[in-house]
Scaffold this motif. Structure first.
Motif, PDB file in Angstrom:
ATOM      1  N   LEU A 245       0.855  -1.176   0.044  1.00  0.00           N
ATOM      2  CA  LEU A 245       0.138   0.046  -0.058  1.00  0.00           C
ATOM      3  C   LEU A 245       0.846   1.139   0.033  1.00  0.00           C
ATOM      4  O   LEU A 245       0.235   2.196  -0.755  1.00  0.00           O
ATOM      5  N   THR A 246       2.046   1.260   0.544  1.00  0.00           N
ATOM      6  CA  THR A 246       2.670   2.541   0.667  1.00  0.00           C
ATOM      7  C   THR A 246       3.564   2.712  -0.469  1.00  0.00           C
ATOM      8  O   THR A 246       3.898   3.738  -0.823  1.00  0.00           O
ATOM      9  N   THR A 247       3.740   1.696  -1.451  1.00  0.00           N
ATOM     10  CA  THR A 247       4.465   1.715  -2.799  1.00  0.00           C
ATOM     11  C   THR A 247       3.268   1.928  -3.981  1.00  0.00           C
ATOM     12  O   THR A 247       3.855   2.056  -5.101  1.00  0.00           O
ATOM     13  N   ALA A 248       2.104   1.757  -3.335  1.00  0.00           N
ATOM     14  CA  ALA A 248       1.127   1.895  -4.711  1.00  0.00           C
ATOM     15  C   ALA A 248       0.810   3.448  -5.553  1.00  0.00           C
ATOM     16  O   ALA A 248       0.501   3.327  -6.540  1.00  0.00           O
ATOM     17  N   GLY A 249       1.124   4.179  -4.696  1.00  0.00           N
ATOM     18  CA  GLY A 249       1.157   5.444  -5.271  1.00  0.00           C
ATOM     19  C   GLY A 249      -0.285   5.939  -5.445  1.00  0.00           C
ATOM     20  O   GLY A 249      -1.185   5.502  -4.652  1.00  0.00           O
ATOM     21  N   LYS A 250      -0.714   6.480  -6.563  1.00  0.00           N
ATOM     22  CA  LYS A 250      -1.981   6.988  -6.662  1.00  0.00           C
ATOM     23  C   LYS A 250      -2.897   5.815  -7.099  1.00  0.00           C
ATOM     24  O   LYS A 250      -4.086   5.931  -7.297  1.00  0.00           O
ATOM     25  N   GLU A 251      -2.443   4.594  -7.397  1.00  0.00           N
ATOM     26  CA  GLU A 251      -3.255   3.586  -7.734  1.00  0.00           C
ATOM     27  C   GLU A 251      -4.191   3.083  -6.570  1.00  0.00           C
ATOM     28  O   GLU A 251      -5.256   2.804  -6.739  1.00  0.00           O
ATOM     29  N   PHE A 252      -3.770   3.465  -5.254  1.00  0.00           N
ATOM     30  CA  PHE A 252      -4.584   3.203  -4.041  1.00  0.00           C
ATOM     31  C   PHE A 252      -5.301   4.588  -3.666  1.00  0.00           C
ATOM     32  O   PHE A 252      -6.284   4.576  -3.343  1.00  0.00           O
ATOM     33  N   ILE A 253      -4.310   5.398  -3.240  1.00  0.00           N
ATOM     34  CA  ILE A 253      -5.219   6.971  -2.763  1.00  0.00           C
ATOM     35  C   ILE A 253      -4.629   7.900  -3.822  1.00  0.00           C
ATOM     36  O   ILE A 253      -3.398   7.959  -3.960  1.00  0.00           O
ATOM     37  N   ASP A 254      -5.670   8.466  -4.466  1.00  0.00           N
ATOM     38  CA  ASP A 254      -5.446   9.608  -5.183  1.00  0.00           C
ATOM     39  C   ASP A 254      -6.114  10.957  -4.696  1.00  0.00           C
ATOM     40  O   ASP A 254      -7.196  11.108  -4.672  1.00  0.00           O
ATOM     41  N   THR A 255      -5.136  11.737  -4.048  1.00  0.00           N
ATOM     42  CA  THR A 255      -5.496  12.765  -3.185  1.00  0.00           C
ATOM     43  C   THR A 255      -5.890  14.004  -4.201  1.00  0.00           C
ATOM     44  O   THR A 255      -6.550  14.951  -3.715  1.00  0.00           O
ATOM     45  N   LYS A 256      -5.552  13.902  -5.401  1.00  0.00           N
ATOM     46  CA  LYS A 256      -6.268  14.884  -6.404  1.00  0.00           C
ATOM     47  C   LYS A 256      -7.746  14.776  -6.494  1.00  0.00           C
ATOM     48  O   LYS A 256      -8.326  15.771  -7.133  1.00  0.00           O
ATOM     49  N   ARG A 257      -8.392  13.670  -6.357  1.00  0.00           N
ATOM     50  CA  ARG A 257      -9.851  13.505  -6.379  1.00  0.00           C
ATOM     51  C   ARG A 257     -10.290  13.953  -5.232  1.00  0.00           C
ATOM     52  O   ARG A 257     -11.737  13.721  -5.256  1.00  0.00           O
ATOM     53  N   LEU A 258      -9.593  14.414  -4.236  1.00  0.00           N
ATOM     54  CA  LEU A 258     -10.571  14.930  -2.885  1.00  0.00           C
ATOM     55  C   LEU A 258     -11.450  16.018  -3.173  1.00  0.00           C
ATOM     56  O   LEU A 258     -12.570  16.213  -2.691  1.00  0.00           O
ATOM     57  N   LEU A 259     -11.131  16.984  -4.123  1.00  0.00           N
ATOM     58  CA  LEU A 259     -12.085  18.125  -4.334  1.00  0.00           C
ATOM     59  C   LEU A 259     -13.152  17.598  -5.063  1.00  0.00           C
ATOM     60  O   LEU A 259     -14.394  18.004  -4.738  1.00  0.00           O
ATOM     61  N   ARG A 260     -13.118  16.441  -5.931  1.00  0.00           N
ATOM     62  CA  ARG A 260     -14.087  15.994  -6.652  1.00  0.00           C
ATOM     63  C   ARG A 260     -15.090  15.242  -5.744  1.00  0.00           C
ATOM     64  O   ARG A 260     -16.491  15.380  -5.960  1.00  0.00           O
ATOM     65  N   SER A 261     -14.673  14.373  -4.704  1.00  0.00           N
ATOM     66  CA  SER A 261     -15.459  13.836  -3.860  1.00  0.00           C
ATOM     67  C   SER A 261     -16.223  14.772  -2.844  1.00  0.00           C
ATOM     68  O   SER A 261     -17.286  14.463  -2.432  1.00  0.00           O
TER      69      SER A 261
END
Length: 140
Positions: free
Chosen positions: A18-34
């Protein structure tokens, strides 16, 4: 813990996968969209136009529960089933209509395969917008 895939195989998911998955697991750019501000971020305009009701969530649960748990770091399903007699797993989600906790378990028939367990765990982790849209659970 329940399948005794320790000391390395189980926790390795957290500190390695999980720590090496990068944007594949958590994409903080999508926070505004959510949060409903997708039009404010020009990177998300295409996403807002194609999927007006919901965009991709910030947290990619299928990456954790399908790709990781079922493919790359597969849960030992046979051991899990044997351990259910001694230490049964209860997965808790929220029932939106009744506004009550919804408890899912193998003994109640909510899951009998790894894929169904993954779906129950997915339902228990949902935060609309952050982790995805509402989903229906298998009711017995």
């Amino acid at each position: 813990w329940i399948t005794e895939q320790l000391p390395w195989f189980g926790p390795e998911v957290y500190y390695d996968k999980l720590t090496t998955a990068g944007k594949e697991f958590i994409d903080t750019k999508r926070l505004l969209r959510s949060l409903g501000f997708g039009l404010v971020d020009p990177r998300l305009l295409k996403d807002v136009m194609i999927r007006p009701s919901n965009g991709k969530p910030v947290l990619n649960l299928p990456f954790l529960l399908k790709k990781t748990m079922q493919e790359t770091k597969r849960l030992d399903w046979d051991t899990f089933v044997q351990r259910q007699r001694v230490q049964p797993l209860k997965v808790v989600a929220s029932a939106l209509k009744s506004e009550e906790p919804f408890i899912m378990s193998m003994e109640e028939g909510h899951f009998s395969t790894l894929d169904e367990l993954s779906d129950c765990m997915h339902a228990s982790c949902l935060l609309p917008g952050i982790a995805g849209p509402v989903m229906n659970a298998k009711v017995k």
